[in-house]
Design a protein around this motif. Structure first.
Motif, short mmCIF file in Angstrom:
data_model
loop_
_atom_site.label_atom_id
_atom_site.label_comp_id
_atom_site.label_asym_id
_atom_site.label_seq_id
_atom_site.Cartn_x
_atom_site.Cartn_y
_atom_site.Cartn_z
N VAL A 68 -39.61 21.76 -1.94
CA VAL A 68 -38.83 20.95 -2.87
C VAL A 68 -37.80 20.17 -2.04
O VAL A 68 -37.07 20.77 -1.26
N PRO A 69 -37.73 18.85 -2.21
CA PRO A 69 -36.74 18.08 -1.45
C PRO A 69 -35.32 18.58 -1.73
O PRO A 69 -34.99 18.89 -2.88
N PRO A 74 -30.72 21.14 -6.83
CA PRO A 74 -29.73 21.51 -7.86
C PRO A 74 -30.13 21.08 -9.27
O PRO A 74 -29.58 21.58 -10.24
N HIS A 75 -31.10 20.17 -9.39
CA HIS A 75 -31.46 19.61 -10.69
C HIS A 75 -32.90 19.91 -11.08
O HIS A 75 -33.42 19.34 -12.04
N LEU A 76 -33.55 20.81 -10.37
CA LEU A 76 -34.98 21.01 -10.53
C LEU A 76 -35.40 21.41 -11.94
O LEU A 76 -36.48 21.02 -12.40
N PHE A 77 -34.57 22.14 -12.65
CA PHE A 77 -34.92 22.60 -13.99
C PHE A 77 -34.36 21.67 -15.09
O PHE A 77 -34.48 21.98 -16.27
N ASP A 78 -33.77 20.56 -14.69
CA ASP A 78 -33.27 19.57 -15.65
C ASP A 78 -34.43 18.72 -16.15
O ASP A 78 -35.37 18.44 -15.41
N PRO A 79 -34.36 18.26 -17.42
CA PRO A 79 -35.42 17.38 -17.93
C PRO A 79 -35.48 16.06 -17.15
O PRO A 79 -34.45 15.56 -16.68
N GLN A 111 -38.62 26.01 1.26
CA GLN A 111 -38.52 25.45 2.60
C GLN A 111 -39.89 24.87 2.92
O GLN A 111 -40.84 25.07 2.15
N ARG A 112 -40.00 24.18 3.99
CA ARG A 112 -41.30 23.59 4.33
C ARG A 112 -42.34 24.70 4.47
O ARG A 112 -42.10 25.70 5.13
#
Length: 129
Positions: A68-69, A74-79, A111-112
């Protein structure tokens, strides 16, 4: 729990993992892992409170995609947050809502070449017949 909703959670996580490993262009063999565990000692502090809840059921979906970049974490679960060109950004928001509605928590580490989404759920006692 609601069987259909929980199936939706894990289908979404595995679908995301599948799409992530498809992006892996480093020649590494794509891998997706699903692990389950019962950890009776796992207790989590809920955000905004000082109380701890017991979440002994753990299901983890792991992939070896690009990760994940950092700016999205911090916003991954935001719509409407997505890295996919044709994605709506609603999948992980729905997953987080369903897990929360079931009294659980979802977390991730990325992480990668290694991303893990971990769903932790409570056990609800059987009601007397």
């Amino acid at each position: 729990g609601n069987l259909d909703q929980l199936v939706q959670v894990f289908l979404n996580l595995v679908k995301n993992a599948s799409e992530a490993v498809a992006e892996n262009d480093s020649g590494v063999v794509p891998e997706i892992g699903i692990t389950t565990a019962y950890r009776p000692g796992v207790r989590v502090v809920m955000p905004g409170t000082s109380s701890r809840i017991q979440l002994p059921l753990v299901v983890a979906v792991t992939d070896n995609g690009p990760g994940v970049p950092p700016d999205l974490r911090p916003h991954l679960f935001d719509p409407f947050v997505t890295t996919k060109p044709k994605g709506s950004g609603l999948g992980l928001a729905l997953v987080a809502k369903i897990v929360s509605d079931h009294g659980g928590v979802i977390e991730f580490e990325s992480q990668r070449a290694r991303t893990v989404f971990k769903v932790m759920l409570p056990i609800v006692g059987a009601e007397p017949a």
